[in-house]
Design an enzyme around this catalytic site. Structure first.
Site, mmCIF file in Angstrom:
data_model
loop_
_atom_site.group_PDB
_atom_site.id
_atom_site.type_symbol
_atom_site.label_atom_id
_atom_site.label_comp_id
_atom_site.label_asym_id
_atom_site.label_seq_id
_atom_site.Cartn_x
_atom_site.Cartn_y
_atom_site.Cartn_z
ATOM 1 N N THR A 4 65.224 10.931 -23.736
ATOM 2 C CA THR A 4 64.003 11.005 -24.550
ATOM 3 C C THR A 4 62.792 11.466 -23.751
ATOM 4 O OG1 THR A 4 63.351 8.717 -24.085
ATOM 5 C CG2 THR A 4 64.874 9.093 -25.920
ATOM 6 N N ASP B 173 61.330 13.259 -1.240
ATOM 7 C CA ASP B 173 61.409 12.035 -2.030
ATOM 8 C C ASP B 173 60.878 10.880 -1.183
ATOM 9 O OD1 ASP B 173 62.495 9.514 -3.097
ATOM 10 O OD2 ASP B 173 63.579 10.804 -4.493
ATOM 11 N N ARG C 89 61.911 7.125 -16.074
ATOM 12 C CA ARG C 89 61.945 8.049 -17.202
ATOM 13 C C ARG C 89 63.323 8.079 -17.829
ATOM 14 N NH1 ARG C 89 60.612 14.312 -16.211
ATOM 15 N NH2 ARG C 89 62.638 14.172 -15.176
ATOM 16 N N ASP D 256 63.261 7.770 -0.850
ATOM 17 C CA ASP D 256 64.390 8.001 0.044
ATOM 18 C C ASP D 256 63.956 8.002 1.508
ATOM 19 O OD1 ASP D 256 66.056 8.166 -2.106
ATOM 20 O OD2 ASP D 256 66.396 10.331 -1.974
#
Length: 211
Positions: free
Chosen positions: A107, A201, A103, A204
């Site tokens: 924007t 995560d 991402r 991770d």
């Protein structure tokens, strides 16, 4: 869009172990592989098959084999790579492609920064691997990308999903044939867009960065 939570004692047990904060990365990887094998068993139920004549040690008979073209497995980089071994263990004849998506923080658009796929996906059944369906933006863009390339069917496999991600996926790709197989639908997203209760995560934890 078909949404299927795989309700099975082994899935629930392994997912609980995966969620534990004390689970080390090597065990996290093992559990992920085992979970994906269970999820992919259910997710592959709609794969195309065809009859085949074979000879057993006793007699001739008609069996069943996977029909062409070969299924394509596409992990979303980076965390989706941790799901690949479990999927290919179940469907070793599948081809493998890769999508890298991120991402843009300015924007908020999803950018495809890496792509390694066959030139033509016409008629192909594509299995997309992404551990966490959080906001849904990345997976929605991946589905659109694959459909534009000609994929006949897209089946997404995720360990966990948030309701917000499912609804975004449903709204953004409602005109496309898509299946979604999950280990669990969790409670919500928090203010940082992490799934709650979730498992942290996934990337991770898969690669030891959370140890």
């Amino acid at each position: 869009m078909r949404v299927q939570v795989v309700d099975h004692p082994l899935v629930a047990h392994k997912l609980t172990q995966l969620r534990r904060v004390e689970t080390p990365s090597n065990r996290f990887r093992e559990l992920t592989k085992e979970l994906v094998m269970l999820l992919s068993y259910e997710a592959s139920e709609t794969m195309a098959t065809e009859p085949v004549e074979i000879q057993t040690p006793v007699t001739a008979t008609t069996g069943t084999q996977l029909a062409g073209p070969k299924p394509l497995v596409v992990p979303i980089l980076r965390a989706g790579l941790g799901m690949l071994d479990g999927m290919t263990a179940m469907i070793p004849t599948a081809e493998v492609g890769f999508l890298g998506m991120a991402r843009d923080e300015e924007t908020l658009n999803i950018i495809t920064y890496a792509e390694r796929l066959p030139d033509d996906l016409t008629g192909r059944h594509v299995f997309v691997l992404d551990p966490m369906l959080a906001t849904g933006g990345t997976l929605a863009e991946a589905v659109r990308f694959l459909k534009r390339a000609g994929a006949a069917k897209v089946t997404c496999i995720c360990l966990l999903a948030a309701p917000e991600g499912i609804e975004r996926l449903r709204s953004e790709v409602s005109d496309l044939e898509i299946e979604l197989f999950l280990g669990s639908i969790d409670e919500k997203l928090n203010e940082k867009a992490y799934i709650v209760p979730g498992l942290g995560d996934a990337g991770d934890r898969l690669y030891g960065l959370a140890d």
